[in-house]
Design a protein around this motif. Structure first.
Motif, PDB file in Angstrom:
ATOM      1  N   LEU A  17      64.869  62.701 -35.631  1.00  0.00           N
ATOM      2  CA  LEU A  17      63.812  62.570 -34.560  1.00  0.00           C
ATOM      3  C   LEU A  17      64.527  62.778 -33.112  1.00  0.00           C
ATOM      4  CD1 LEU A  17      62.191  59.027 -35.271  1.00  0.00           C
ATOM      5  CD2 LEU A  17      61.245  61.264 -35.936  1.00  0.00           C
ATOM      6  N   LEU A  18      63.913  63.920 -32.398  1.00  0.00           N
ATOM      7  CA  LEU A  18      64.552  64.617 -31.405  1.00  0.00           C
ATOM      8  C   LEU A  18      64.378  63.711 -29.934  1.00  0.00           C
ATOM      9  CD1 LEU A  18      64.389  68.160 -31.727  1.00  0.00           C
ATOM     10  CD2 LEU A  18      66.200  66.823 -32.243  1.00  0.00           C
ATOM     11  N   GLY A  19      63.447  62.883 -30.123  1.00  0.00           N
ATOM     12  CA  GLY A  19      62.791  62.124 -29.051  1.00  0.00           C
ATOM     13  C   GLY A  19      61.893  63.145 -28.231  1.00  0.00           C
ATOM     14  N   ILE A  20      62.306  63.433 -26.812  1.00  0.00           N
ATOM     15  CA  ILE A  20      61.320  64.308 -26.151  1.00  0.00           C
ATOM     16  C   ILE A  20      62.278  65.568 -26.031  1.00  0.00           C
ATOM     17  CG2 ILE A  20      60.055  64.596 -24.050  1.00  0.00           C
ATOM     18  CD1 ILE A  20      59.306  62.012 -25.521  1.00  0.00           C
ATOM     19  N   ALA A  26      67.081  62.975 -19.559  1.00  0.00           N
ATOM     20  CA  ALA A  26      66.619  62.119 -18.871  1.00  0.00           C
ATOM     21  C   ALA A  26      65.876  61.000 -19.727  1.00  0.00           C
ATOM     22  CB  ALA A  26      64.928  62.747 -18.122  1.00  0.00           C
ATOM     23  N   HIS A  27      66.211  60.939 -21.042  1.00  0.00           N
ATOM     24  CA  HIS A  27      65.769  59.893 -21.927  1.00  0.00           C
ATOM     25  C   HIS A  27      66.065  58.521 -21.548  1.00  0.00           C
ATOM     26  CE1 HIS A  27      65.750  62.184 -25.967  1.00  0.00           C
ATOM     27  NE2 HIS A  27      64.725  62.336 -25.098  1.00  0.00           N
ATOM     28  N   ILE A  28      67.110  58.072 -20.600  1.00  0.00           N
ATOM     29  CA  ILE A  28      67.242  56.717 -20.221  1.00  0.00           C
ATOM     30  C   ILE A  28      66.112  56.496 -19.180  1.00  0.00           C
ATOM     31  CG2 ILE A  28      68.707  55.240 -18.860  1.00  0.00           C
ATOM     32  CD1 ILE A  28      69.641  55.660 -21.471  1.00  0.00           C
ATOM     33  N   TRP A  29      65.984  57.594 -18.355  1.00  0.00           N
ATOM     34  CA  TRP A  29      64.760  57.243 -17.186  1.00  0.00           C
ATOM     35  C   TRP A  29      63.378  57.077 -17.835  1.00  0.00           C
ATOM     36  CZ3 TRP A  29      66.847  55.588 -12.918  1.00  0.00           C
ATOM     37  CH2 TRP A  29      68.286  55.956 -12.761  1.00  0.00           C
ATOM     38  N   ILE A  30      63.212  57.876 -19.069  1.00  0.00           N
ATOM     39  CA  ILE A  30      61.761  57.901 -19.600  1.00  0.00           C
ATOM     40  C   ILE A  30      61.901  56.478 -20.153  1.00  0.00           C
ATOM     41  CG2 ILE A  30      60.506  58.943 -21.446  1.00  0.00           C
ATOM     42  CD1 ILE A  30      61.726  61.596 -20.696  1.00  0.00           C
ATOM     43  N   THR A  78      54.568  48.144 -31.782  1.00  0.00           N
ATOM     44  CA  THR A  78      55.912  47.948 -32.344  1.00  0.00           C
ATOM     45  C   THR A  78      56.440  48.785 -33.660  1.00  0.00           C
ATOM     46  OG1 THR A  78      55.253  45.579 -32.163  1.00  0.00           O
ATOM     47  CG2 THR A  78      56.846  45.931 -33.661  1.00  0.00           C
ATOM     48  N   SER A  79      55.469  49.612 -34.261  1.00  0.00           N
ATOM     49  CA  SER A  79      55.501  50.629 -35.373  1.00  0.00           C
ATOM     50  C   SER A  79      56.233  51.618 -34.648  1.00  0.00           C
ATOM     51  CB  SER A  79      54.446  50.983 -36.096  1.00  0.00           C
ATOM     52  OG  SER A  79      53.318  51.701 -35.064  1.00  0.00           O
ATOM     53  N   THR A  80      56.323  51.975 -33.244  1.00  0.00           N
ATOM     54  CA  THR A  80      56.962  53.184 -32.682  1.00  0.00           C
ATOM     55  C   THR A  80      58.064  52.885 -31.659  1.00  0.00           C
ATOM     56  OG1 THR A  80      55.158  53.215 -30.925  1.00  0.00           O
ATOM     57  CG2 THR A  80      54.847  54.569 -32.992  1.00  0.00           C
ATOM     58  N   LEU A  81      57.689  51.979 -30.842  1.00  0.00           N
ATOM     59  CA  LEU A  81      58.564  51.704 -29.719  1.00  0.00           C
ATOM     60  C   LEU A  81      59.948  51.297 -30.073  1.00  0.00           C
ATOM     61  CD1 LEU A  81      58.616  51.986 -26.569  1.00  0.00           C
ATOM     62  CD2 LEU A  81      56.433  52.096 -27.681  1.00  0.00           C
ATOM     63  N   SER A  86      65.405  53.206 -29.635  1.00  0.00           N
ATOM     64  CA  SER A  86      66.996  53.305 -30.050  1.00  0.00           C
ATOM     65  C   SER A  86      67.299  54.844 -29.865  1.00  0.00           C
ATOM     66  CB  SER A  86      66.885  52.894 -31.585  1.00  0.00           C
ATOM     67  OG  SER A  86      66.372  54.040 -32.164  1.00  0.00           O
ATOM     68  N   ILE A  87      66.626  55.892 -30.092  1.00  0.00           N
ATOM     69  CA  ILE A  87      66.860  57.258 -29.597  1.00  0.00           C
ATOM     70  C   ILE A  87      67.256  57.394 -28.426  1.00  0.00           C
ATOM     71  CG2 ILE A  87      65.705  59.568 -29.854  1.00  0.00           C
ATOM     72  CD1 ILE A  87      63.824  58.680 -31.770  1.00  0.00           C
ATOM     73  N   PHE A  88      66.200  56.835 -27.018  1.00  0.00           N
ATOM     74  CA  PHE A  88      66.708  56.944 -25.809  1.00  0.00           C
ATOM     75  C   PHE A  88      67.880  56.212 -25.419  1.00  0.00           C
ATOM     76  CE2 PHE A  88      61.854  57.026 -25.285  1.00  0.00           C
ATOM     77  CZ  PHE A  88      61.721  58.472 -25.689  1.00  0.00           C
ATOM     78  N   TRP A  89      68.273  55.276 -25.948  1.00  0.00           N
ATOM     79  CA  TRP A  89      69.497  54.142 -25.590  1.00  0.00           C
ATOM     80  C   TRP A  89      70.726  54.515 -26.375  1.00  0.00           C
ATOM     81  CZ3 TRP A  89      66.527  49.186 -25.266  1.00  0.00           C
ATOM     82  CH2 TRP A  89      65.511  49.034 -24.244  1.00  0.00           C
ATOM     83  N   PHE A  90      70.471  54.621 -27.580  1.00  0.00           N
ATOM     84  CA  PHE A  90      71.744  54.719 -28.454  1.00  0.00           C
ATOM     85  C   PHE A  90      71.775  56.034 -29.247  1.00  0.00           C
ATOM     86  CE2 PHE A  90      70.019  50.360 -28.773  1.00  0.00           C
ATOM     87  CZ  PHE A  90      70.988  49.806 -27.674  1.00  0.00           C
ATOM     88  N   ASN A  91      70.587  56.850 -29.025  1.00  0.00           N
ATOM     89  CA  ASN A  91      70.957  58.381 -29.690  1.00  0.00           C
ATOM     90  C   ASN A  91      70.873  58.375 -31.257  1.00  0.00           C
ATOM     91  OD1 ASN A  91      70.708  61.130 -29.267  1.00  0.00           O
ATOM     92  ND2 ASN A  91      73.108  61.368 -29.724  1.00  0.00           N
ATOM     93  N   SER A  92      70.117  57.238 -31.618  1.00  0.00           N
ATOM     94  CA  SER A  92      69.995  56.741 -32.978  1.00  0.00           C
ATOM     95  C   SER A  92      68.876  57.469 -33.571  1.00  0.00           C
ATOM     96  CB  SER A  92      69.768  55.419 -33.299  1.00  0.00           C
ATOM     97  OG  SER A  92      69.516  55.099 -34.610  1.00  0.00           O
TER      98      SER A  92
END
Length: 315
Positions: A17-20, A26-30, A78-81, A86-92
C-alpha cells in the motif's frame, strides 16, 4: 520488492500500500487531520451509544437506528484507519493478501450497511410524520430488530463476491496498490486476466443496491414533504420538518461525496492521482466523524442529555 513486482503469481502473499502517491513527504502532516477525524468518529459514536443506552426516553426506533449507524461508522473507520496510520507513521506498507481481501470486504459491506440504515431511518421518519398515530404499532422493537438484521445480512451477502472473485484472479503485473487501503477497484485493476465480471458486478451493486436506496429515500421525503405542507400552521410545519433535519444532513454527507467520487473516477482523468486518493479517504472518514456531531447538535434530546452529563460531571 522488484521480484514481487515482476514475477507471474496467483494470490500474491502480500500487497504493498503506497499511502497517498506523490505526497509521501507529507504523510506525517496528512495523518494529523485523519487521526483527529478517527478520534472524533470513535469518541462521538461511543457517546451516542452511551447516551441512548442510559436515557430511557430515547429507547425508540429512531435512536435504535442511530445506534446501528454509530456501530457501523466505528467498524468502517477502524477497518481502514489503523493500517492507514501505520503507513503514515511507520512506513508499514505491506499487507497480507488475505488481510487485504478481508479489509476490502469490511469496507464495502459496511458502506452498504450504512446506506441501508439511512433507508431505515427514512422509513422511520415517514411513518412518524405520515402515520404518527400508528408509529409505535408499526415500528415495534421486533420489527426494528428485523430491519437491522436485514440491513446487516444484505450488506454481508451482496459484497461476498468481491473478495471471492478477487481471490481467483491471476496477478502478474504488480502487487502495488496506489492507496492506503484495499479498495475493490484498486485490487481488481492489478489483475492481468479479464475482470469484467468483477467490474459489472460492482456496477450492479452500485445501481441496484445503492441506487435503489437513494430512490427509496427520495420517495420517502416526497411523501414526508407533502404531509408537512398539508399542516395548517407554519410553526407546526417547521417543528415537524425539524425532526428530519439531522437525517437529511447525514444523507447529504454520505451520498453527495460518493456521487462526486463516482463522477470524478469516470470523467476526471486529468485530475492528479493523489487528489483522487485524498477524496476517497475523506469519503470513508468524514461521514463517521460528522454523524455524531450532526445528531448531537441537531437532536434536542441527545443535546440535552449530553449537556446534563457534562454539567453533573463538572459539578
Amino acid at each position: 520488492m522488484s521480484d514481487s513486482n515482476t514475477t507471474d503469481f496467483k494470490n500474491p502473499s502480500t500487497f504493498i500500500l503506497l499511502g497517498i502517491p506523490g505526497l509521501e513527504a507529507a504523510h506525517i502532516w496528512i495523518s494529523i487531520p485523519f487521526c483527529t477525524m478517527y478520534a472524533i468518529a470513535i469518541l462521538g459514536n461511543f457517546i451516542i451509544l452511551f447516551i441512548v443506552k442510559m436515557e430511557l426516553s430515547l429507547h425508540g426506533p429512531m435512536y435504535y437506528f442511530l445506534c446501528m449507524l454509530a456501530v457501523t461508522d466505528m467498524v468502517l473507520t477502524t477497518s481502514t484507519l489503523p493500517k492507514m496510520l501505520s503507513i503514515f507513521w511507520f512506513n508499514s506498507r505491506e499487507i497480507d493478501f488475505s488481510a487485504c481481501l478481508t479489509q476490502m470486504y469490511f469496507i464495502h459491506s459496511f458502506l452498504e450497511m450504512e446506506s441501508g440504515i439511512l433507508v431505515a431511518m427514512a422509513l422511520d421518519r415517514y411513518v412518524a410524520i405520515c402515520h404518527p398515530l400508528r408509529h409505535s404499532a408499526i415500528l415495534t422493537n421486533p420489527v426494528v430488530a428485523k430491519i437491522g438484521l436485514a440491513v446487516m445480512l444484505r450488506g454481508c451477502i451482496v459484497i461476498l463476491p468481491y473478495p471471492f472473485l478477487a481471490s481467483h484472479w491471476r496477478y502478474c503485473r504488480t502487487n502495488i496498490i496506489p492507496q492506503p487501503y484495499c479498495a475493490h477497484i484498486a485490487v481488481v485493476n492489478l489483475a492481468c486476466t479479464d475482470t469484467r465480471v468483477s467490474s459489472y458486478y460492482g456496477l450492479s451493486v452500485l445501481f441496484c443496491v445503492r441506487g435503489l436506496d437513494v430512490i427509496f429515500i427520495a420517495v420517502s421525503y416526497v411523501l414526508i414533504l407533502r404531509a408537512i405542507f398539508s399542516i395548517p400552521t407554519k410553526d407546526a410545519r417547521l417543528k415537524t420538518f425539524g425532526t428530519c433535519v439531522s437525517h437529511l444532513f447525514v444523507i447529504l454527507a454520505f451520498y453527495i461525496p460518493g456521487l462526486f467520487i463516482s463522477l470524478m473516477h469516470r470523467f476526471g482523468h486529468n485530475v492528479a492521482l493523489h487528489f483522487h486518493v485524498l477524496i476517497a479517504n475523506l469519503y470513508l472518514l468524514m461521514p463517521p466523524a460528522l454523524n455524531p456531531i450532526i445528531y448531537g447538535v441537531k437532536t434536542k434530546e441527545i443535546r440535552g442529555r449530553l449537556l446534563r452529563l457534562f454539567t453533573h460531571e463538572g459539578a
